[in-house]
Design a protein around this motif. Structure first.
Motif, PDB file in Angstrom:
ATOM      1  N   LYS A  77      -8.835   3.137  -3.156  1.00 17.46           N
ATOM      2  CA  LYS A  77      -8.579   3.367  -1.733  1.00 17.46           C
ATOM      3  C   LYS A  77      -7.684   4.584  -1.516  1.00 17.46           C
ATOM      4  O   LYS A  77      -7.918   5.388  -0.612  1.00 17.46           O
ATOM      5  CB  LYS A  77      -7.917   2.129  -1.110  1.00 17.46           C
ATOM      6  CG  LYS A  77      -8.879   1.155  -0.492  1.00 17.46           C
ATOM      7  CD  LYS A  77      -8.191  -0.121  -0.066  1.00 17.46           C
ATOM      8  CE  LYS A  77      -7.440   0.004   1.221  1.00 17.46           C
ATOM      9  NZ  LYS A  77      -6.915  -1.306   1.675  1.00 17.46           N
ATOM     10  N   ILE A  78      -6.675   4.712  -2.343  1.00 15.29           N
ATOM     11  CA  ILE A  78      -5.738   5.830  -2.229  1.00 15.29           C
ATOM     12  C   ILE A  78      -6.456   7.142  -2.518  1.00 15.29           C
ATOM     13  O   ILE A  78      -6.298   8.127  -1.781  1.00 15.29           O
ATOM     14  CB  ILE A  78      -4.547   5.630  -3.201  1.00 15.29           C
ATOM     15  CG1 ILE A  78      -3.777   4.368  -2.826  1.00 15.29           C
ATOM     16  CG2 ILE A  78      -3.633   6.850  -3.213  1.00 15.29           C
ATOM     17  CD1 ILE A  78      -2.825   3.880  -3.892  1.00 15.29           C
TER      18      ILE A  78
ATOM     19  N   GLU B  14       0.815  -1.220   0.000  1.00 19.12           N
ATOM     20  CA  GLU B  14       0.000   0.000   0.000  1.00 19.12           C
ATOM     21  C   GLU B  14       0.850   1.273   0.000  1.00 19.12           C
ATOM     22  O   GLU B  14       0.561   2.220  -0.730  1.00 19.12           O
ATOM     23  CB  GLU B  14      -0.955  -0.018   1.204  1.00 19.12           C
ATOM     24  CG  GLU B  14      -2.152   0.875   1.040  1.00 19.12           C
ATOM     25  CD  GLU B  14      -3.081   0.474  -0.099  1.00 19.12           C
ATOM     26  OE1 GLU B  14      -3.771   1.364  -0.620  1.00 19.12           O
ATOM     27  OE2 GLU B  14      -3.124  -0.707  -0.482  1.00 19.12           O
TER      28      GLU B  14
ATOM     29  N   LYS C   5       2.241   1.963  -3.411  1.00 16.78           N
ATOM     30  CA  LYS C   5       1.194   2.474  -4.304  1.00 16.78           C
ATOM     31  C   LYS C   5       0.963   3.961  -4.059  1.00 16.78           C
ATOM     32  O   LYS C   5       0.871   4.752  -5.002  1.00 16.78           O
ATOM     33  CB  LYS C   5      -0.130   1.726  -4.077  1.00 16.78           C
ATOM     34  CG  LYS C   5      -0.172   0.342  -4.614  1.00 16.78           C
ATOM     35  CD  LYS C   5      -1.549  -0.249  -4.343  1.00 16.78           C
ATOM     36  CE  LYS C   5      -1.622  -1.707  -4.655  1.00 16.78           C
ATOM     37  NZ  LYS C   5      -2.929  -2.273  -4.326  1.00 16.78           N
TER      38      LYS C   5
END
Length: 193
Positions: free
Chosen positions: A97-98, A63, A66
């Motif tokens: 999500k980001i 994550e 990313k």
């Protein structure tokens, strides 16, 4: 003689099993110490750096990696428009999500500002949106004179609205309400100017 053959077969099976288990264990240990990294976006062309976010390699990144990649790419609307619809969907899926987290941070930052700072922020957003609108109109005019027809643009506009609605529905209720308030205030501010 049969017992010797059986013993030899069992020994070969045992050695093979131990070898496979050893290789698997070694691969697990190595992968734990070497996390995959995204390529440097500065070394990629505009379309390639955006299309990388549609890849399985990007989807499998940790994550934090990313987030780092998405922040370094920033906004690349023209490159994004050059992707296929399948690639655009994958980029959305891999970065959702980001983007949600970034949106929440921007909204919280906006409401932490003074009234004067909020108005300045809204004015900057309005100016940026006006610039995008003019660029979009210029592209449409160019497309009308070229081979593409206006019906293609209507389909894209519908897809953009559906995407925006899906994005808004994916937010928590507080962030969604704050976004709606920012939009309302931006409309008011635009009318004032």
């Amino acid at each position: 003689m049969n017992d010797e053959k059986m013993a030899k077969k069992n020994k070969i099976i045992l050695i093979s099993g131990i070898s496979v288990a050893s290789v698997t264990l070694l691969a697990t240990i190595v992968s734990a110490f070497f996390t995959p990294e995204a390529p440097d976006p500065k070394k990629l062309g505009p379309v390639r750096k955006v299309s990388y976010m549609a890849s399985k390699q990007f989807a499998n990144l940790p994550e934090q990696e990313k987030i780092k990649y998405v922040k370094s790419v920033k906004r690349s609307r023209s490159a994004y428009r050059q992707l296929s619809s399948t690639e655009r969907k994958e980029v959305f899926k891999n970065t959702r999500k980001i983007k949600m987290k970034q949106m929440k941070e921007r909204v919280n930052k906006f409401f932490a500002m003074s009234k004067e700072e909020q108005n300045k922020y809204l004015d900057e957003r309005i100016a940026r949106m006006e610039k995008w609108r003019k660029a979009r109109e210029a592209r449409r005019a160019q497309q009308k004179s070229g081979t593409k027809n206006a019906s293609t643009n209507k389909g894209r506009r519908g897809n953009r609205n559906a995407w925006r609605q899906g994005f808004m529905e994916g937010m928590d209720s507080t962030t969604r309400a704050q976004m709606m308030e920012i939009r309302r205030r931006m409309k008011e501010r635009r009318k004032q100017k």
